[in-house]
Design a protein around this motif. Structure first.
Motif, PDB file in Angstrom:
ATOM      1  N   GLY A 263      46.598  70.809  38.774  1.00 59.53           N
ATOM      2  CA  GLY A 263      47.221  71.879  38.007  1.00 59.53           C
ATOM      3  C   GLY A 263      48.714  71.964  38.186  1.00 59.53           C
ATOM      4  N   GLU A 264      49.314  71.005  38.896  1.00 61.65           N
ATOM      5  CA  GLU A 264      50.752  71.044  39.166  1.00 61.65           C
ATOM      6  C   GLU A 264      51.513  70.172  38.164  1.00 61.65           C
ATOM      7  N   THR A 265      52.733  70.580  37.863  1.00 61.68           N
ATOM      8  CA  THR A 265      53.606  69.772  37.008  1.00 61.68           C
ATOM      9  C   THR A 265      54.152  68.607  37.819  1.00 61.68           C
ATOM     10  N   CYS A 266      54.120  67.429  37.241  1.00 60.08           N
ATOM     11  CA  CYS A 266      54.507  66.251  38.023  1.00 60.08           C
ATOM     12  C   CYS A 266      55.190  65.212  37.146  1.00 60.08           C
ATOM     13  N   THR A 267      55.955  64.363  37.800  1.00 61.93           N
ATOM     14  CA  THR A 267      56.588  63.182  37.207  1.00 61.93           C
ATOM     15  C   THR A 267      56.543  62.069  38.249  1.00 61.93           C
ATOM     16  N   PRO A 268      56.060  60.891  37.923  1.00 61.33           N
ATOM     17  CA  PRO A 268      55.490  60.436  36.651  1.00 61.33           C
ATOM     18  C   PRO A 268      54.072  60.950  36.459  1.00 61.33           C
ATOM     19  N   ILE A 269      53.435  60.541  35.361  1.00 62.99           N
ATOM     20  CA  ILE A 269      52.082  60.963  35.034  1.00 62.99           C
ATOM     21  C   ILE A 269      51.252  59.737  34.653  1.00 62.99           C
ATOM     22  N   ILE A 270      49.980  59.771  34.938  1.00 58.18           N
ATOM     23  CA  ILE A 270      49.059  58.695  34.558  1.00 58.18           C
ATOM     24  C   ILE A 270      48.019  59.271  33.606  1.00 58.18           C
ATOM     25  N   LYS A 271      47.996  58.753  32.378  1.00 56.57           N
ATOM     26  CA  LYS A 271      47.068  59.266  31.373  1.00 56.57           C
ATOM     27  C   LYS A 271      45.951  58.280  31.042  1.00 56.57           C
ATOM     28  N   ASN A 272      46.141  57.020  31.369  1.00 53.41           N
ATOM     29  CA  ASN A 272      45.091  56.054  31.066  1.00 53.41           C
ATOM     30  C   ASN A 272      45.235  54.827  31.968  1.00 53.41           C
ATOM     31  N   TYR A 273      44.276  53.932  31.848  1.00 57.32           N
ATOM     32  CA  TYR A 273      44.309  52.709  32.652  1.00 57.32           C
ATOM     33  C   TYR A 273      43.599  51.582  31.918  1.00 57.32           C
ATOM     34  N   GLN A 274      43.867  50.358  32.392  1.00 60.66           N
ATOM     35  CA  GLN A 274      43.168  49.173  31.891  1.00 60.66           C
ATOM     36  C   GLN A 274      42.023  48.858  32.860  1.00 60.66           C
ATOM     37  N   THR A 275      40.937  48.376  32.327  1.00 61.20           N
ATOM     38  CA  THR A 275      39.830  47.981  33.195  1.00 61.20           C
ATOM     39  C   THR A 275      39.158  46.737  32.642  1.00 61.20           C
ATOM     40  N   GLN A 276      38.515  45.993  33.502  1.00 63.90           N
ATOM     41  CA  GLN A 276      37.833  44.773  33.114  1.00 63.90           C
ATOM     42  C   GLN A 276      36.620  44.602  34.030  1.00 63.90           C
ATOM     43  N   ASN A 277      35.557  44.040  33.489  1.00 64.07           N
ATOM     44  CA  ASN A 277      34.340  43.900  34.271  1.00 64.07           C
ATOM     45  C   ASN A 277      34.360  42.635  35.134  1.00 64.07           C
ATOM     46  N   TYR A 278      33.264  42.451  35.858  1.00 65.30           N
ATOM     47  CA  TYR A 278      33.055  41.290  36.744  1.00 65.30           C
ATOM     48  C   TYR A 278      34.073  41.207  37.873  1.00 65.30           C
ATOM     49  N   GLY A 279      34.211  42.323  38.586  1.00 68.95           N
ATOM     50  CA  GLY A 279      35.053  42.334  39.780  1.00 68.95           C
ATOM     51  C   GLY A 279      34.280  41.857  41.003  1.00 68.95           C
ATOM     52  N   ASN A 280      34.739  42.229  42.189  1.00 72.35           N
ATOM     53  CA  ASN A 280      34.088  41.804  43.428  1.00 72.35           C
ATOM     54  C   ASN A 280      32.645  42.313  43.463  1.00 72.35           C
ATOM     55  N   ASN A 281      31.726  41.419  43.726  1.00 74.92           N
ATOM     56  CA  ASN A 281      30.301  41.755  43.748  1.00 74.92           C
ATOM     57  C   ASN A 281      29.804  41.699  45.188  1.00 74.92           C
ATOM     58  N   TYR A 282      29.656  42.872  45.800  1.00 74.78           N
ATOM     59  CA  TYR A 282      29.247  42.963  47.201  1.00 74.78           C
ATOM     60  C   TYR A 282      27.717  43.026  47.284  1.00 74.78           C
ATOM     61  N   GLY A 283      27.138  42.268  48.178  1.00 74.61           N
ATOM     62  CA  GLY A 283      25.691  42.242  48.317  1.00 74.61           C
ATOM     63  C   GLY A 283      25.187  43.270  49.311  1.00 74.61           C
ATOM     64  N   ASP A 284      23.906  43.135  49.686  1.00 77.64           N
ATOM     65  CA  ASP A 284      23.254  44.085  50.582  1.00 77.64           C
ATOM     66  C   ASP A 284      23.377  43.707  52.055  1.00 77.64           C
ATOM     67  N   LEU A 285      24.185  42.697  52.371  1.00 75.44           N
ATOM     68  CA  LEU A 285      24.313  42.272  53.759  1.00 75.44           C
ATOM     69  C   LEU A 285      25.424  43.036  54.497  1.00 75.44           C
ATOM     70  N   TRP A 286      26.176  43.843  53.759  1.00 74.34           N
ATOM     71  CA  TRP A 286      27.227  44.635  54.375  1.00 74.34           C
ATOM     72  C   TRP A 286      26.649  45.927  54.958  1.00 74.34           C
ATOM     73  N   THR A 287      27.251  46.403  56.036  1.00 73.75           N
ATOM     74  CA  THR A 287      26.909  47.727  56.563  1.00 73.75           C
ATOM     75  C   THR A 287      28.195  48.495  56.820  1.00 73.75           C
ATOM     76  N   HIS A 288      28.249  49.704  56.314  1.00 75.64           N
ATOM     77  CA  HIS A 288      29.436  50.549  56.461  1.00 75.64           C
ATOM     78  C   HIS A 288      29.244  51.462  57.670  1.00 75.64           C
ATOM     79  N   PRO A 289      30.242  51.620  58.522  1.00 84.60           N
ATOM     80  CA  PRO A 289      30.062  52.391  59.761  1.00 84.60           C
ATOM     81  C   PRO A 289      29.813  53.877  59.557  1.00 84.60           C
ATOM     82  N   LEU A 290      30.013  54.402  58.340  1.00 89.01           N
ATOM     83  CA  LEU A 290      29.827  55.830  58.097  1.00 89.01           C
ATOM     84  C   LEU A 290      28.538  56.145  57.348  1.00 89.01           C
TER      85      LEU A 290
END
Length: 530
Positions: A263-290
């Protein structure tokens, strides 16, 4: 803006709300983050814990305890954090925090509101079915809020359509953080409780994409054998905080506008982004400490599945799977690594007050791409040795088992009262479950404390067990009466309803489950008519 070097993150301090650099978490008057969204609050904790784990991890338990009691100075922490500042730019020509290394060639842009996990998907917008979570037709985000939105998405990423990868822990994982017992604990103590000690961290190359994936080209996953797997070069305890499944590039506008999140006035501003599929594909062998996990001991090649949020929330029937290791032939359930670590260092905390630290559990309940709810709860931890867990687990499961059996009977009795042919009715009765878990949770917590403080070796006393049984009975009667007998004058079905209640009463007093519970805890067989 640089997330390590600049002043950008709002905190709750003893003076009020202040915007500070991250290094100032060591100040004794800094108590918490102060963010406009619950998921951002959880993400900020994970971001800072990840930073400390990466550049400031202690090498042994002694160093860990010393830093818990005596935090580093702001300058000392800033010097350590600055080792990784090159990876935390939000603006500039080089690699940008949590964004794809390459400028994405997508011809269309996506509104920045879609970084928020609850934002309606493309098909929902097309069909105009976003009745409860409304689309954002205009507005943008400030750089600080966009950074948190981006990080929140990357660590919780649900399935997002073809090739839009889920997070390293799968979509909508539960996160569990150990918190000090005192509500007045400093933010440093809260985050440091979840930092693990690691050896040989001086050998970590902080310029490597193996640590911060956005420092190098994305390992795209269009074909086979493109999964990103854990390696031996760097600890998982570090890599998992910086996993980047989504390919995103923010479009920054040098203009003034109002941030739709803060709700704050700011500069600069981000109104949109570019996206593309097929990024990093992580499997089930990872375990996160949290995060707690479950796996099939007979099929270890399938990897571990993180515990997820469920439609019923975080009822105490699942608490044991967040607190203890539980093993069966079909499934092994393990708590988060930070919880296991706490059991090792448990004796160093709150010796004077004997207060018990808490476990903060939070996460989304996801239905594929749709966020159904955000859940957050705090539950008590146990100051016990790993060897004592089985003793307490038996007692906890006795309480849970009685509650589950009684709730099942309550649901059946309500349906028997409502319908002539209850077996033909498939309606949702989850509202009964939610009310039951909420109304009995405090009594369950009291039971946990009674087990821990028992003089007889983590065994619930007969008096406490009887108190639990009576509370279960009273709650079941209340729920049945509320949903069945609130309007029974001139009711043609009154006889059916009373038969259902009588059957429920019979179960609560004479069933095998209740008799076994009474026998286990030597509860005298005094029955009171209800």
């Amino acid at each position: 803006m640089n997330l390590i070097d600049d002043t950008w993150l709002p905190f709750t301090t003893k003076k009020g709300v202040e915007v500070l650099p991250i290094a100032e978490i060591t100040r004794p008057d800094v108590l918490d983050f102060y963010l406009p969204r619950a998921d951002f609050q959880g993400a900020a904790y994970q971001l800072v814990i990840g930073l400390l784990q990466t550049v400031f991890a202690p090498s042994n338990e002694e160093d860990w305890h010393e830093l818990y009691e005596t935090p580093p100075s702001v300058d000392e922490l800033q010097k350590a954090l600055s080792q990784a500042s090159h990876a935390f730019n939000m603006l500039g020509d080089g690699p940008l925090f949590m964004q794809d290394y390459d400028a994405l060639a997508s011809s269309s842009t996506t509104p920045v509101a879609n970084l928020l996990i609850e934002a309606p998907g493309g098909n929902t917008l097309k069909l105009n079915t976003d009745h409860f979570v409304k689309r954002q037709t205009s507005g943008g985000m400030s750089l600080p809020m966009a950074a948190l939105a981006l990080y929140t998405l990357q660590i919780n990423a649900p399935s997002g359509g073809q090739g839009h990868r889920t997070g390293l822990r799968g979509g909508g994982p539960l996160t569990t953080l150990v918190l000090p017992a005192s509500r007045d604990a400093t933010l440093w103590q809260k985050v440091w409780m979840n930092v693990l000690w690691l050896k040989n961290t001086s050998q970590i190359d902080l310029s490597s994409p193996a640590i911060f994936p956005w420092l190098g080209p994305t390992k795209t996953s269009e074909g086979k054998n493109t999964m990103v797997l854990p390696g031996n070069d760097y600890p998982q305890e570090i890599q998992t905080y910086w996993a980047m499944p989504r390919r995103i590039r923010l479009n920054v506008e040098d203009a003034q506008d109002v941030c739709q999140v803060s709700g704050e006035t700011c500069t600069p501003i981000i109104k949109n982004y570019q996206t593309q599929n097929y990024g990093n594909n992580y499997g089930d062998l990872w375990t996160h400490p949290l995060t707690p996990y479950a796996f099939n001991p007979k099929k270890p090649e399938q990897g571990k599945l993180s515990r997820k949020g469920q439609p019923e929330g975080l009822p105490y029937k699942m608490w044991h799977s967040l607190l203890f290791t539980e093993k069966s032939d079909k499934e092994h359930i393990t708590p988060a690594q930070v919880v296991s670590s706490f059991y090792i260092k448990r004796d160093e905390f709150d010796k004077e007050t004997n207060e018990i630290p808490r476990l903060w559990v939070f996460g989304y309940d996801m239905d594929n791409m749709k966020a159904r709810c955000w859940y957050s709860s705090q539950i008590p931890l146990f100051k016990i040795t790993p060897e004592q867990q089985d003793e307490i687990l038996i007692e906890i499961q006795e309480l849970q088992s009685l509650a589950l059996d009684a709730l099942k009977q309550c649901r059946a009795a309500v349906k028997n009262a409502w319908f002539k042919r209850p077996g033909d009715k498939k309606g949702d009765t989850s509202f009964i479950d939610r009310a039951f878990w909420q109304r009995t949770e405090q009594a369950f917590v009291e039971g946990l404390y009674a087990i821990q403080n028992s003089d007889e070796g983590f065994v619930l006393s007969s008096q406490q067990a009887k108190k639990w049984l009576e509370h279960i009975k009273n709650t079941i009667y209340q729920l049945f009466d509320e949903h069945v007998l609130t309007e029974c004058h001139a009711d043609r079905a009154l006889a059916r309803k009373m038969r259902a209640r009588q059957s429920l009463r019979k179960w609560l007093n004479y069933s095998k489950a209740v008799k076994n519970f009474k026998h286990t805890y030597q509860i005298s067989d005094e029955r009171k008519a209800s």
